[in-house]
Design a protein around this motif. Structure first.
Motif, mmCIF file in Angstrom:
data_model
loop_
_atom_site.group_PDB
_atom_site.id
_atom_site.type_symbol
_atom_site.label_atom_id
_atom_site.label_comp_id
_atom_site.label_asym_id
_atom_site.label_seq_id
_atom_site.Cartn_x
_atom_site.Cartn_y
_atom_site.Cartn_z
ATOM 1 N N LYS A 25 0.952 -1.144 -0.095
ATOM 2 C CA LYS A 25 0.108 0.457 0.091
ATOM 3 C C LYS A 25 0.931 1.495 -0.084
ATOM 4 O O LYS A 25 0.030 2.438 -0.786
ATOM 5 C CB LYS A 25 -0.782 0.242 1.211
ATOM 6 C CG LYS A 25 -2.148 -0.569 1.308
ATOM 7 C CD LYS A 25 -3.200 -0.503 -0.147
ATOM 8 C CE LYS A 25 -4.219 -2.103 0.363
ATOM 9 N NZ LYS A 25 -4.847 -1.322 -0.788
ATOM 10 N N CYS A 26 1.784 1.338 0.635
ATOM 11 C CA CYS A 26 3.002 2.723 0.961
ATOM 12 C C CYS A 26 4.060 2.385 0.101
ATOM 13 O O CYS A 26 4.634 3.086 -0.239
ATOM 14 C CB CYS A 26 4.333 2.357 1.999
ATOM 15 S SG CYS A 26 2.365 2.505 3.300
ATOM 16 N N LYS A 27 3.959 1.264 -1.472
ATOM 17 C CA LYS A 27 4.720 0.981 -2.531
ATOM 18 C C LYS A 27 6.309 1.045 -1.544
ATOM 19 O O LYS A 27 7.147 1.505 -2.507
ATOM 20 C CB LYS A 27 5.057 2.298 -2.806
ATOM 21 C CG LYS A 27 3.549 2.891 -3.472
ATOM 22 C CD LYS A 27 3.337 2.631 -5.475
ATOM 23 C CE LYS A 27 2.428 3.248 -5.185
ATOM 24 N NZ LYS A 27 0.474 2.104 -4.979
ATOM 25 N N LEU A 28 6.208 0.205 -0.628
ATOM 26 C CA LEU A 28 7.407 -0.304 -0.220
ATOM 27 C C LEU A 28 8.183 -1.982 -0.440
ATOM 28 O O LEU A 28 8.555 -1.931 0.994
ATOM 29 C CB LEU A 28 7.789 0.335 1.436
ATOM 30 C CG LEU A 28 7.443 1.663 1.920
ATOM 31 C CD1 LEU A 28 7.577 1.795 2.938
ATOM 32 C CD2 LEU A 28 8.663 2.250 1.226
ATOM 33 N N THR A 29 7.484 -1.938 -1.220
ATOM 34 C CA THR A 29 8.086 -3.567 -0.785
ATOM 35 C C THR A 29 9.194 -4.106 -1.611
ATOM 36 O O THR A 29 9.868 -4.839 -1.482
ATOM 37 C CB THR A 29 6.944 -4.069 -2.529
ATOM 38 O OG1 THR A 29 5.632 -3.738 -1.706
ATOM 39 C CG2 THR A 29 7.335 -5.533 -2.512
ATOM 40 N N LEU A 30 9.619 -2.939 -2.346
ATOM 41 C CA LEU A 30 11.196 -3.762 -3.395
ATOM 42 C C LEU A 30 12.266 -3.140 -1.921
ATOM 43 O O LEU A 30 13.310 -4.003 -1.647
ATOM 44 C CB LEU A 30 11.639 -2.773 -4.068
ATOM 45 C CG LEU A 30 12.570 -2.731 -4.875
ATOM 46 C CD1 LEU A 30 12.543 -4.482 -5.221
ATOM 47 C CD2 LEU A 30 12.871 -1.836 -6.119
ATOM 48 N N THR A 31 11.547 -1.588 -1.043
ATOM 49 C CA THR A 31 12.668 -1.706 -0.099
ATOM 50 C C THR A 31 12.341 -2.597 1.152
ATOM 51 O O THR A 31 13.962 -3.302 1.735
ATOM 52 C CB THR A 31 12.300 -0.231 1.069
ATOM 53 O OG1 THR A 31 12.401 0.530 -0.828
ATOM 54 C CG2 THR A 31 13.114 -0.083 1.124
ATOM 55 N N LEU A 32 11.344 -2.942 0.787
ATOM 56 C CA LEU A 32 11.594 -4.140 2.632
ATOM 57 C C LEU A 32 11.864 -5.631 2.103
ATOM 58 O O LEU A 32 12.941 -5.678 3.075
ATOM 59 C CB LEU A 32 9.677 -4.659 2.732
ATOM 60 C CG LEU A 32 9.121 -5.567 3.334
ATOM 61 C CD1 LEU A 32 9.638 -5.003 4.983
ATOM 62 C CD2 LEU A 32 7.812 -5.623 3.415
ATOM 63 N N ILE A 33 12.381 -5.599 0.455
ATOM 64 C CA ILE A 33 12.606 -7.005 0.318
ATOM 65 C C ILE A 33 14.048 -6.992 0.406
ATOM 66 O O ILE A 33 14.622 -7.309 0.901
ATOM 67 C CB ILE A 33 12.129 -7.354 -1.261
ATOM 68 C CG1 ILE A 33 10.936 -8.344 -0.874
ATOM 69 C CG2 ILE A 33 13.002 -8.350 -1.862
ATOM 70 C CD1 ILE A 33 10.177 -7.629 -2.284
ATOM 71 N N TYR A 34 14.653 -6.338 -0.127
ATOM 72 C CA TYR A 34 15.513 -5.904 0.247
ATOM 73 C C TYR A 34 16.053 -5.288 1.169
ATOM 74 O O TYR A 34 17.200 -6.096 1.880
ATOM 75 C CB TYR A 34 16.511 -4.737 -0.470
ATOM 76 C CG TYR A 34 17.983 -4.109 -0.951
ATOM 77 C CD1 TYR A 34 18.427 -4.368 -0.996
ATOM 78 C CD2 TYR A 34 18.388 -3.168 0.489
ATOM 79 C CE1 TYR A 34 19.695 -3.802 -1.020
ATOM 80 C CE2 TYR A 34 19.913 -2.083 0.489
ATOM 81 C CZ TYR A 34 20.169 -3.312 -0.921
ATOM 82 O OH TYR A 34 21.617 -2.535 -0.464
#
Length: 81
Positions: A25-34
């Motif tokens: 929802k916050c468009k942080l998926t790639l950052t979270l995976i990293y």
């Protein structure tokens, strides 16, 4: 004992599901995976602790790109109203 382990695994999976839904929802998926990969890899490799500044720079770049994306989406929404 098996039921307890099953309960812990279920809770762990549900927490990860919720975490990824919030990140989506916050468009942080790639950052979270990293961030998760960098954290997990510290247990298996000495490279990450030795190059911590490089890892953090990558994380900061991803967060910066995400913030720019938020600003872009906000501008698009303001223009459409």
């Amino acid at each position: 004992m098996t039921a307890f382990v099953s309960l812990i695994i279920t809770v762990f999976v549900q927490v990860f599901y919720l975490l990824f839904k919030i990140a989506q929802k916050c468009k942080l998926t790639l950052t979270l995976i990293y961030l998760l990969l960098a954290t997990i890899s510290t247990f298996f490799s000495r490279w990450v602790p030795e190059h911590e500044s490089l890892v953090l720079t990558g994380l900061y770049i991803l967060i910066g790109i995400t913030v720019l994306r938020w600003i872009y989406v906000l501008i698009q929404k303001v223009r459409s109203v």
